[in-house]
Scaffold this motif. Structure first.
Motif, PDB file in Angstrom:
ATOM      1  N   ILE A 121       0.846  -1.199   0.000  1.00 30.94           N
ATOM      2  CA  ILE A 121       0.000   0.000   0.000  1.00 30.94           C
ATOM      3  C   ILE A 121       0.880   1.248   0.000  1.00 30.94           C
ATOM      4  O   ILE A 121       0.638   2.206  -0.752  1.00 30.94           O
ATOM      5  N   ASP A 122       1.911   1.240   0.835  1.00 36.07           N
ATOM      6  CA  ASP A 122       2.842   2.374   0.883  1.00 36.07           C
ATOM      7  C   ASP A 122       3.509   2.596  -0.475  1.00 36.07           C
ATOM      8  O   ASP A 122       3.763   3.744  -0.878  1.00 36.07           O
ATOM      9  N   GLU A 123       3.781   1.514  -1.176  1.00 37.73           N
ATOM     10  CA  GLU A 123       4.403   1.598  -2.501  1.00 37.73           C
ATOM     11  C   GLU A 123       3.506   2.359  -3.475  1.00 37.73           C
ATOM     12  O   GLU A 123       3.977   3.189  -4.260  1.00 37.73           O
ATOM     13  N   VAL A 124       2.197   2.102  -3.417  1.00 40.66           N
ATOM     14  CA  VAL A 124       1.253   2.793  -4.295  1.00 40.66           C
ATOM     15  C   VAL A 124       1.117   4.261  -3.894  1.00 40.66           C
ATOM     16  O   VAL A 124       1.035   5.148  -4.754  1.00 40.66           O
ATOM     17  N   VAL A 125       1.099   4.537  -2.594  1.00 40.87           N
ATOM     18  CA  VAL A 125       1.012   5.926  -2.126  1.00 40.87           C
ATOM     19  C   VAL A 125       2.192   6.732  -2.659  1.00 40.87           C
ATOM     20  O   VAL A 125       2.029   7.862  -3.156  1.00 40.87           O
ATOM     21  N   LYS A 126       3.376   6.181  -2.582  1.00 42.52           N
ATOM     22  CA  LYS A 126       4.556   6.883  -3.089  1.00 42.52           C
ATOM     23  C   LYS A 126       4.455   7.095  -4.599  1.00 42.52           C
ATOM     24  O   LYS A 126       4.822   8.157  -5.117  1.00 42.52           O
ATOM     25  N   GLU A 127       3.958   6.090  -5.298  1.00 40.49           N
ATOM     26  CA  GLU A 127       3.798   6.208  -6.749  1.00 40.49           C
ATOM     27  C   GLU A 127       2.850   7.349  -7.101  1.00 40.49           C
ATOM     28  O   GLU A 127       3.149   8.188  -7.968  1.00 40.49           O
ATOM     29  N   LEU A 128       1.708   7.404  -6.433  1.00 44.77           N
ATOM     30  CA  LEU A 128       0.734   8.457  -6.721  1.00 44.77           C
ATOM     31  C   LEU A 128       1.256   9.829  -6.304  1.00 44.77           C
ATOM     32  O   LEU A 128       0.966  10.834  -6.962  1.00 44.77           O
ATOM     33  N   ASP A 129       2.015   9.879  -5.226  1.00 42.35           N
ATOM     34  CA  ASP A 129       2.608  11.154  -4.825  1.00 42.35           C
ATOM     35  C   ASP A 129       3.594  11.652  -5.874  1.00 42.35           C
ATOM     36  O   ASP A 129       3.636  12.845  -6.196  1.00 42.35           O
ATOM     37  N   VAL A 130       4.398  10.755  -6.410  1.00 42.70           N
ATOM     38  CA  VAL A 130       5.345  11.139  -7.454  1.00 42.70           C
ATOM     39  C   VAL A 130       4.605  11.694  -8.668  1.00 42.70           C
ATOM     40  O   VAL A 130       5.002  12.701  -9.262  1.00 42.70           O
ATOM     41  N   LEU A 131       3.501  11.064  -9.024  1.00 43.54           N
ATOM     42  CA  LEU A 131       2.804  11.422 -10.257  1.00 43.54           C
ATOM     43  C   LEU A 131       1.911  12.647 -10.112  1.00 43.54           C
ATOM     44  O   LEU A 131       1.725  13.386 -11.087  1.00 43.54           O
ATOM     45  N   THR A 132       1.357  12.883  -8.925  1.00 49.12           N
ATOM     46  CA  THR A 132       0.273  13.870  -8.816  1.00 49.12           C
ATOM     47  C   THR A 132       0.591  15.103  -7.981  1.00 49.12           C
ATOM     48  O   THR A 132      -0.182  16.063  -8.018  1.00 49.12           O
ATOM     49  N   THR A 133       1.671  15.110  -7.217  1.00 48.85           N
ATOM     50  CA  THR A 133       1.925  16.261  -6.351  1.00 48.85           C
ATOM     51  C   THR A 133       2.825  17.277  -7.045  1.00 48.85           C
ATOM     52  O   THR A 133       3.601  16.943  -7.939  1.00 48.85           O
ATOM     53  N   SER A 134       2.713  18.523  -6.609  1.00 52.18           N
ATOM     54  CA  SER A 134       3.527  19.583  -7.198  1.00 52.18           C
ATOM     55  C   SER A 134       4.933  19.551  -6.616  1.00 52.18           C
ATOM     56  O   SER A 134       5.184  18.960  -5.562  1.00 52.18           O
ATOM     57  N   VAL A 135       5.834  20.202  -7.301  1.00 50.34           N
ATOM     58  CA  VAL A 135       7.230  20.238  -6.862  1.00 50.34           C
ATOM     59  C   VAL A 135       7.353  20.892  -5.495  1.00 50.34           C
ATOM     60  O   VAL A 135       8.130  20.456  -4.636  1.00 50.34           O
ATOM     61  N   SER A 136       6.565  21.928  -5.264  1.00 47.18           N
ATOM     62  CA  SER A 136       6.680  22.689  -4.018  1.00 47.18           C
ATOM     63  C   SER A 136       5.994  22.014  -2.840  1.00 47.18           C
ATOM     64  O   SER A 136       6.346  22.266  -1.683  1.00 47.18           O
ATOM     65  N   ASP A 137       5.014  21.133  -3.120  1.00 51.33           N
ATOM     66  CA  ASP A 137       4.228  20.542  -2.041  1.00 51.33           C
ATOM     67  C   ASP A 137       4.811  19.252  -1.485  1.00 51.33           C
ATOM     68  O   ASP A 137       4.508  18.869  -0.357  1.00 51.33           O
ATOM     69  N   ASN A 138       5.614  18.569  -2.264  1.00 50.20           N
ATOM     70  CA  ASN A 138       5.992  17.221  -1.866  1.00 50.20           C
ATOM     71  C   ASN A 138       7.334  16.866  -2.494  1.00 50.20           C
ATOM     72  O   ASN A 138       7.566  17.142  -3.672  1.00 50.20           O
TER      73      ASN A 138
ATOM     74  N   SER B 279       7.752  18.394 -15.333  1.00 52.57           N
ATOM     75  CA  SER B 279       7.698  19.379 -14.254  1.00 52.57           C
ATOM     76  C   SER B 279       6.300  19.496 -13.659  1.00 52.57           C
ATOM     77  O   SER B 279       6.148  19.793 -12.469  1.00 52.57           O
ATOM     78  N   GLN B 280       5.273  19.262 -14.483  1.00 54.60           N
ATOM     79  CA  GLN B 280       3.899  19.377 -14.011  1.00 54.60           C
ATOM     80  C   GLN B 280       3.342  18.005 -13.626  1.00 54.60           C
ATOM     81  O   GLN B 280       3.691  16.990 -14.233  1.00 54.60           O
ATOM     82  N   PRO B 281       2.473  17.950 -12.621  1.00 52.93           N
ATOM     83  CA  PRO B 281       1.869  16.669 -12.232  1.00 52.93           C
ATOM     84  C   PRO B 281       1.061  16.059 -13.375  1.00 52.93           C
ATOM     85  O   PRO B 281       0.509  16.767 -14.215  1.00 52.93           O
ATOM     86  N   PHE B 282       0.999  14.745 -13.398  1.00 48.36           N
ATOM     87  CA  PHE B 282       0.121  14.054 -14.339  1.00 48.36           C
ATOM     88  C   PHE B 282      -1.315  14.124 -13.818  1.00 48.36           C
ATOM     89  O   PHE B 282      -1.553  14.136 -12.608  1.00 48.36           O
ATOM     90  N   ASN B 283      -2.254  14.165 -14.749  1.00 49.25           N
ATOM     91  CA  ASN B 283      -3.670  14.241 -14.385  1.00 49.25           C
ATOM     92  C   ASN B 283      -4.215  12.819 -14.233  1.00 49.25           C
ATOM     93  O   ASN B 283      -4.711  12.216 -15.183  1.00 49.25           O
ATOM     94  N   ILE B 284      -4.104  12.270 -13.038  1.00 47.31           N
ATOM     95  CA  ILE B 284      -4.554  10.904 -12.768  1.00 47.31           C
ATOM     96  C   ILE B 284      -5.983  10.957 -12.228  1.00 47.31           C
ATOM     97  O   ILE B 284      -6.215  11.353 -11.085  1.00 47.31           O
ATOM     98  N   LYS B 285      -6.943  10.561 -13.058  1.00 47.95           N
ATOM     99  CA  LYS B 285      -8.351  10.566 -12.661  1.00 47.95           C
ATOM    100  C   LYS B 285      -8.836   9.187 -12.221  1.00 47.95           C
ATOM    101  O   LYS B 285      -9.799   9.076 -11.460  1.00 47.95           O
ATOM    102  N   TYR B 286      -8.180   8.138 -12.745  1.00 48.34           N
ATOM    103  CA  TYR B 286      -8.637   6.778 -12.483  1.00 48.34           C
ATOM    104  C   TYR B 286      -7.457   5.906 -12.063  1.00 48.34           C
ATOM    105  O   TYR B 286      -6.377   5.966 -12.659  1.00 48.34           O
ATOM    106  N   VAL B 287      -7.685   5.086 -11.052  1.00 46.24           N
ATOM    107  CA  VAL B 287      -6.692   4.110 -10.613  1.00 46.24           C
ATOM    108  C   VAL B 287      -7.389   2.765 -10.467  1.00 46.24           C
ATOM    109  O   VAL B 287      -8.427   2.655  -9.804  1.00 46.24           O
ATOM    110  N   GLU B 288      -6.815   1.745 -11.105  1.00 45.05           N
ATOM    111  CA  GLU B 288      -7.390   0.398 -11.050  1.00 45.05           C
ATOM    112  C   GLU B 288      -6.544  -0.483 -10.144  1.00 45.05           C
ATOM    113  O   GLU B 288      -5.319  -0.533 -10.276  1.00 45.05           O
ATOM    114  N   SER B 289      -7.207  -1.169  -9.243  1.00 46.89           N
ATOM    115  CA  SER B 289      -6.530  -1.987  -8.246  1.00 46.89           C
ATOM    116  C   SER B 289      -6.367  -3.412  -8.744  1.00 46.89           C
ATOM    117  O   SER B 289      -7.313  -4.196  -8.764  1.00 46.89           O
ATOM    118  N   ASP B 290      -5.131  -3.733  -9.186  1.00 46.52           N
ATOM    119  CA  ASP B 290      -4.763  -5.069  -9.651  1.00 46.52           C
ATOM    120  C   ASP B 290      -5.366  -5.391 -11.018  1.00 46.52           C
ATOM    121  O   ASP B 290      -5.746  -4.487 -11.773  1.00 46.52           O
TER     122      ASP B 290
END
Length: 378
Positions: free
Chosen positions: A117-134, A146-157
């Protein structure tokens, strides 16, 4: 993007051929791309799953892993490359994340899920957070975007309705969903089965079926007894005009329910004709040739405009809509009748031009295609 390969990396496919494949995918103008591939996500065994942080950074530093079906996966087209490609062709990514189940049928025990679960949290943080926030956002910027990816959908497995997967999904889905949905409230989380869980926000159904299935499920309770037996053909070597028409009928059924259906897609997309594990596929290729199937042409034709509304008349299926920006009337039709059908279209409450464009997909019967050259379009 696809040209940024170090000169010492040896590829069996030349760059020009790779670019042609990329262009063929872009020409489909897909609304979304699900990535990475489901079986590739799961991996042969748990340690050989898709580990996102093993697919980023310099290519020479990516460890790679055993391929799910054959060969070796270098991870040269990793997480950032996948998302950047989807972005470049205007497609919304549906990000698949590993949730504790691999291709050998073994699941991560309930009391050992937290690191995954922590692995996925880190992945989403890398993809969706701004440079200044995280600091994870800063890592993404260091990798290029430089800009976050627009992740609207995440599929579990992936495909957790197969074999012993449902029993473990009963605890894996809520463990991931409860954490991720709280942390990322603007993301829609997609389950892969409802066999062992209740009322997920969305579910991904995979229908690996004969053409007749797709016709019958336009309306589940329709009487399709007049449909030719040719549509009951089993798995094809290559798509045919019959299978492509059946897929279009199913797609019309999806479009008429667009208020509740996120989307639909064709799998698998790419087939190396010299090293094949699965048939049929949308695009076939080798080092010299790229061939677009009848299914490719059908999906491209219908994908030009997405529509709502529905109807069926005998063995003719259709959907119609009007573009609000220019009042263009769009009608999509698919017929499984053995005879020609005369069609008259009338519009009410609007003025239309007497001039229009007709795009027609037609070919020989090709009920059970056996060779790529006889049944596909270059």
């Amino acid at each position: 993007m696809m040209l940024l390969q170090p000169p010492k990396i040896v590829c069996s496919l030349n760059f020009l051929q790779a670019l042609k494949i990329a262009q063929a995918l872009a020409d489909l103008k897909p609304s979304y791309v699900r990535l990475p591939g489901g079986n590739d996500l799961a991996g042969p065994i748990i340690p050989e799953r898709f580990i996102w942080n093993n697919t980023i950074g310099l290519l020479v530093n990516r460890p790679g892993r055993r391929g799910i079906w054959t060969g070796y996966n270098t991870e040269g087209f990793g997480l950032i490359e996948l998302l950047t490609f989807a972005e470049d062709i205007g497609a919304t990514p549906i990000l698949a994340v590993y949730a504790g189940y691999s291709f050998d049928g073994k699941a991560v025990p309930r009391n050992q899920l937290q690191p995954y679960i922590d692995e996925v949290v880190k992945e989403l943080d890398v993809l969706t957070t701004s440079v200044s926030d995280n600091r994870m956002g800063a890592l993404r910027a260091h990798l290029g975007p430089s800009q976050p990816f627009n992740i609207k959908y995440v599929e579990s497995d992936n495909e957790d309705w197969i074999g012993p997967a449902p029993s473990a999904y009963s605890y894996r889905w809520p463990a991931f969903y409860n954490v991720l949905s709280q942390k990322y409230p603007n993301i829609t989380f997609i389950a892969t089965t409802t066999k062992s869980i209740n009322s997920p926000p969305a579910v991904d159904d995979h229908d690996y079926q004969v053409p007749l299935f797709f016709i019958q499920n336009f309306f589940i309770n329709d009487d399709d007894s007049k449909i030719n037996d040719a549509f009951t053909t089993g798995r094809l070597d290559f798509p045919s005009i019959k299978s492509s028409v059946a897929e279009l009928i199913y797609r019309i059924g999806l479009e008429r329910n667009s208020d509740i259906i996120i989307g639909g897609c064709y799998v698998l997309v790419l087939q190396n004709i010299d090293n094949t594990q699965w048939t049929p596929n949308l695009i076939v290729f080798n080092a010299d040739l790229i061939v677009k199937s009848t299914s490719y042409l059908a999906q491209k034709m219908f994908g030009e405009n997405l529509e709502e509304g529905d109807s069926k008349f005998g063995n003719l299926y259709f959907v119609a809509t009007k573009c609000t920006n220019d009042n263009t009337l769009i009608v999509k039709l698919a017929s499984v009748d053995s005879n020609d059908i005369a069609i008259k279209i009338q519009t009410q409450g609007s003025t239309t031009s007497s001039v229009g464009l007709a795009y027609i997909l037609t070919a020989g019967p090709a009920i059970v295609p056996s060779t790529v050259y006889n049944n596909w379009y270059c």
